[in-house]
Design a protein around this motif. Sequence first.
Motif, short mmCIF file in Angstrom:
data_model
loop_
_atom_site.label_atom_id
_atom_site.label_comp_id
_atom_site.label_asym_id
_atom_site.label_seq_id
_atom_site.Cartn_x
_atom_site.Cartn_y
_atom_site.Cartn_z
N GLN A 169 0.83 -1.25 0.04
CA GLN A 169 -0.05 0.07 0.11
C GLN A 169 0.78 1.26 0.02
OE1 GLN A 169 -2.31 -1.26 3.43
NE2 GLN A 169 -4.12 -0.22 2.45
N ARG A 170 2.02 1.25 0.93
CA ARG A 170 2.71 2.40 0.63
C ARG A 170 3.77 2.58 -0.18
NH1 ARG A 170 3.57 1.57 7.49
NH2 ARG A 170 1.13 1.59 8.02
N ARG A 171 3.94 1.76 -1.17
CA ARG A 171 5.19 1.75 -1.93
C ARG A 171 4.82 2.62 -3.25
NH1 ARG A 171 8.00 -4.16 -2.73
NH2 ARG A 171 8.96 -2.66 -4.34
N SER A 172 5.85 3.58 -3.16
CA SER A 172 5.68 4.47 -4.28
C SER A 172 6.15 3.99 -5.77
CB SER A 172 6.34 5.79 -3.84
OG SER A 172 7.96 5.59 -3.97
N ASP A 173 6.80 2.89 -5.63
CA ASP A 173 7.26 2.11 -6.96
C ASP A 173 6.35 1.16 -7.33
OD1 ASP A 173 7.81 0.58 -4.75
OD2 ASP A 173 9.69 -0.05 -5.47
N LEU A 174 5.08 0.98 -6.90
CA LEU A 174 4.27 -0.11 -7.10
C LEU A 174 2.94 0.66 -8.01
CD1 LEU A 174 3.54 -3.08 -6.86
CD2 LEU A 174 2.18 -2.31 -4.90
N SER A 175 2.69 0.13 -9.33
CA SER A 175 1.50 0.54 -9.89
C SER A 175 0.82 -0.44 -10.42
CB SER A 175 1.98 1.55 -10.87
OG SER A 175 2.93 0.76 -11.89
N ALA A 176 -0.67 -0.51 -10.71
CA ALA A 176 -1.24 -1.42 -11.30
C ALA A 176 -1.89 -0.94 -12.58
CB ALA A 176 -2.61 -1.80 -10.27
N ARG A 177 -2.31 -1.95 -13.46
CA ARG A 177 -2.59 -1.48 -14.73
C ARG A 177 -3.30 -2.95 -15.30
NH1 ARG A 177 0.48 -3.89 -18.31
NH2 ARG A 177 2.78 -4.47 -17.87
N ALA A 178 -4.01 -2.43 -16.35
CA ALA A 178 -4.83 -3.82 -17.27
C ALA A 178 -3.68 -4.35 -18.21
CB ALA A 178 -5.78 -3.04 -18.09
N ALA A 179 -3.65 -5.49 -18.29
CA ALA A 179 -2.68 -6.43 -19.00
C ALA A 179 -2.80 -6.02 -20.53
CB ALA A 179 -2.88 -7.92 -18.85
N VAL A 180 -1.95 -6.10 -21.25
CA VAL A 180 -1.84 -6.05 -22.61
C VAL A 180 -1.07 -7.15 -23.45
CG1 VAL A 180 -2.03 -3.53 -22.57
CG2 VAL A 180 0.34 -4.63 -22.71
N ALA A 181 -1.21 -7.22 -24.82
CA ALA A 181 -0.52 -8.32 -25.40
C ALA A 181 0.60 -8.71 -24.87
CB ALA A 181 -0.81 -8.21 -26.86
N ALA A 182 1.81 -7.69 -24.94
CA ALA A 182 2.99 -7.74 -24.45
C ALA A 182 3.24 -8.47 -23.37
CB ALA A 182 3.68 -6.34 -24.36
N ASP A 183 2.16 -8.47 -22.29
CA ASP A 183 2.47 -9.26 -21.11
C ASP A 183 2.16 -10.53 -21.07
OD1 ASP A 183 2.79 -6.89 -19.42
OD2 ASP A 183 0.70 -6.37 -19.72
N VAL A 184 1.98 -11.01 -22.41
CA VAL A 184 1.33 -12.65 -22.36
C VAL A 184 2.68 -13.47 -21.81
CG1 VAL A 184 1.27 -14.62 -23.96
CG2 VAL A 184 -0.17 -12.50 -24.25
N PRO A 185 4.02 -13.27 -21.86
CA PRO A 185 4.85 -14.15 -21.36
C PRO A 185 4.81 -14.33 -19.70
CG PRO A 185 6.01 -13.08 -23.11
CD PRO A 185 4.67 -12.37 -22.91
N PHE A 186 4.52 -13.09 -19.28
CA PHE A 186 4.57 -12.99 -17.69
C PHE A 186 3.21 -13.42 -17.57
CE2 PHE A 186 2.93 -10.47 -13.97
CZ PHE A 186 4.05 -10.92 -12.99
N LEU A 187 2.00 -13.24 -18.13
CA LEU A 187 0.85 -13.88 -17.78
C LEU A 187 0.75 -15.43 -17.67
CD1 LEU A 187 -1.78 -11.53 -19.58
CD2 LEU A 187 -0.59 -11.40 -17.07
N ALA A 188 1.67 -16.04 -18.78
CA ALA A 188 1.97 -17.50 -18.84
C ALA A 188 2.45 -17.75 -17.47
CB ALA A 188 2.67 -17.73 -20.07
N ARG A 189 3.68 -17.31 -16.93
CA ARG A 189 4.49 -17.49 -15.92
C ARG A 189 3.51 -17.45 -14.88
NH1 ARG A 189 8.16 -20.59 -14.39
NH2 ARG A 189 9.29 -20.23 -16.34
N THR A 190 2.75 -16.38 -14.62
CA THR A 190 1.58 -16.17 -13.65
C THR A 190 0.72 -17.51 -13.50
OG1 THR A 190 1.58 -13.97 -13.56
CG2 THR A 190 -0.34 -14.72 -12.67
N GLU A 191 0.13 -17.80 -14.80
CA GLU A 191 -0.69 -19.09 -14.59
C GLU A 191 -0.05 -20.29 -14.20
OE1 GLU A 191 -2.87 -19.58 -18.15
OE2 GLU A 191 -4.28 -17.89 -17.63
N PHE A 192 1.30 -20.40 -14.61
CA PHE A 192 2.04 -21.52 -14.23
C PHE A 192 2.21 -21.43 -12.68
CE2 PHE A 192 6.22 -23.67 -13.45
CZ PHE A 192 6.08 -25.04 -13.98
#
Length: 223
Positions: free
Chosen positions: A4-27
């Motif tokens: 909650q307090r981290r100034s270096d943390l941000s959230a966003r919607a995923a895009v096509a370029a995130d697919v490798p990271f999302l695949a790792r997330t699912e795994f």
Amino acid sequence: MTAQRRSDLSARAAVAADVPFLARTEFEASLPPFGRSFWDDLLQDSGSDTMLFLEAVLREGASSWGAVEDFIVFEVETTPAAACAVFAPDERAAQGPLNLDRLDRVAGALSWTSETTAAFRAAYQGIWSRGVDFLKPQAELIVESVAVAPGFRGQGLGDALMRAAFDKAREKGAASLGIMVIHGNNAAKALYEKHFEPYTTFHPAYFDHAFPGLTKFKASLAD
């Protein structure tokens, strides 16, 4: 320091370029509590790497448990660190994580032969077509594929993901949000109990003791 307090943390919607990271997330999300993904077992005779398979599933729109655009990605500075999917379940979601109607597209992306495709389909159906009533959704929107990258664990990102999932559900006007956990995944269970109420439990006997059971959670989003 919490997420909650981290100034270096941000959230966003995923895009096509995130697919490798999302695949790792699912795994990563499919590992606990067994230490091995069921995808590894299903793919062992296909000659395909699990990560490449999961990437193909996402790119070809073949996931029943969250398309690319359903994912929330948290970044630390510019590095993806955690993600989860928040999606509206349909009839395919109650039949397992893969939309078999699009398997041929996934197979084409992986250059599978018709024999390999047929063998995978049979193996998948052998797991997911045997009484999956427990997958019937308990809420209007469902959270799935919750994972924090190994280097960022213990920093509050799990709680940040849950808060973001609730925010997204409210933005969509949903009345309820659900999630489930396999018994033995104690870290996830502790996280979900902070944000949801238990909805129903399927004990090992339901699965003829071939599976440790699971608990489904639900939260009402009504004011």
